[in-house]
Enzyme design. Sequence first.
Site, PDB file in Angstrom:
ATOM      1  N   ILE A   1      46.952  50.424 -22.708  1.00 19.72           N
ATOM      2  CA  ILE A   1      48.042  50.368 -22.171  1.00 19.72           C
ATOM      3  C   ILE A   1      47.983  51.569 -21.387  1.00 19.72           C
ATOM      4  O   ILE A   1      47.801  52.959 -21.392  1.00 19.72           O
ATOM      5  CB  ILE A   1      48.841  51.033 -23.440  1.00 19.72           C
TER       6      ILE A   1
ATOM      7  N   TYR B   1      61.321  65.107 -31.916  1.00 14.55           N
ATOM      8  CA  TYR B   1      62.195  65.720 -32.515  1.00 14.55           C
ATOM      9  C   TYR B   1      62.250  66.013 -34.257  1.00 14.55           C
ATOM     10  O   TYR B   1      62.051  67.745 -34.721  1.00 14.55           O
ATOM     11  CB  TYR B   1      63.353  66.293 -31.621  1.00 14.55           C
TER      12      TYR B   1
ATOM     13  N   THR C   1      56.747  55.145 -19.809  1.00 18.37           N
ATOM     14  CA  THR C   1      56.506  55.845 -17.698  1.00 18.37           C
ATOM     15  C   THR C   1      57.189  55.005 -17.511  1.00 18.37           C
ATOM     16  O   THR C   1      57.598  55.451 -15.472  1.00 18.37           O
ATOM     17  CB  THR C   1      55.260  55.225 -17.677  1.00 18.37           C
TER      18      THR C   1
ATOM     19  N   ARG D   1      53.710  64.329 -26.986  1.00 21.66           N
ATOM     20  CA  ARG D   1      55.332  64.487 -26.961  1.00 21.66           C
ATOM     21  C   ARG D   1      55.804  64.650 -27.267  1.00 21.66           C
ATOM     22  O   ARG D   1      57.635  65.182 -27.832  1.00 21.66           O
ATOM     23  CB  ARG D   1      55.620  63.161 -26.152  1.00 21.66           C
TER      24      ARG D   1
ATOM     25  N   TYR E   1      53.306  53.776 -31.515  1.00 23.19           N
ATOM     26  CA  TYR E   1      52.998  54.342 -30.506  1.00 23.19           C
ATOM     27  C   TYR E   1      53.136  55.960 -31.279  1.00 23.19           C
ATOM     28  O   TYR E   1      53.600  56.368 -31.855  1.00 23.19           O
ATOM     29  CB  TYR E   1      53.984  53.868 -29.316  1.00 23.19           C
TER      30      TYR E   1
ATOM     31  N   LYS F   1      48.706  52.723 -30.047  1.00 20.89           N
ATOM     32  CA  LYS F   1      48.573  52.741 -29.402  1.00 20.89           C
ATOM     33  C   LYS F   1      48.646  54.360 -28.926  1.00 20.89           C
ATOM     34  O   LYS F   1      49.071  54.856 -29.185  1.00 20.89           O
ATOM     35  CB  LYS F   1      49.748  52.914 -27.667  1.00 20.89           C
TER      36      LYS F   1
END
Length: 293
Positions: free
Chosen positions: A205, A106, A44, A137, A132, A160
Amino acid sequence: MFRGTGTALVTPFKNGKVDYDSFRRFLRFQLDGGVEALIVLGTTGESPCVKDSERKELIRIAIEESGGKVPVIVGTGTNSTQKTRELSSRVFDDGADGVLVVTPYYNKPTQEGLYRHYGELATRVGGPIIIYNVPGRTGVNMLPETVLRCAEFDNIVGIKEASGNQYQVDYLISNVRTRGLALKIWSGNDDQAFHLCCSGGDGVISVLSNVAPADTVAMIKAVLAGDLEKARELHLRLLPLMNALFVETNPIPVKYAVHLLGYCENELRLPLVELSEKGIKAVEEAMKASGVL
């Protein structure tokens, strides 16, 4: 580390530069709203597009404004174990309370690769580490058994969880509880935070708390205290706003929403661009309907 609501903070920009004055005002808005942690330079916060010198100053300001009242956690994850280790060590030297480390993107490591990545960090970095997991993503999902293996390291203190898979979340919570592990579990998805906390998780979060810190804090406090009626009412009232903040890639919508509240310019760094007209309408309507605007 913390229990409740941590805000994944936006990074204010103005005329191509980090707007540190706006960042200070925004941090005070968050602290006044009662958030229990400040997460700097996560997704973010547009962390891939923030220079090292800017990172250092943002961390310094967050620590100064926090004044030790809540932990300052810094995003340091990259797709290089060595670079992540170096970034993490640096932010601990700068005084951060913890690091948020996204799974390597990736590269698409195996579960064994993920375990060794976090194991290397745990043994070489002197401070608390939060995993995380956000496969939407990164392209890789860190499975619960891998997380549980990593929990054997004392300084891997939490995760998270943003897989979006409620069974996976519940399975992880169940095993953490039955095995007596100290690992904390926070939702990485605002729309699942109520459900995660009902299952025994530790909070969120949050992106939502950028624009509604007090309401987000109140919702999470209520569910953790067992006041499900109040928590449910807040969850359902805020649900359209949670959805609107993801009508386009995060943090595009939330940056616009924070701008509407007067805490930053509506400015992002390429390759991210400003919110579309359709997105603007969705965000404004949801903010008004939820009482935020």
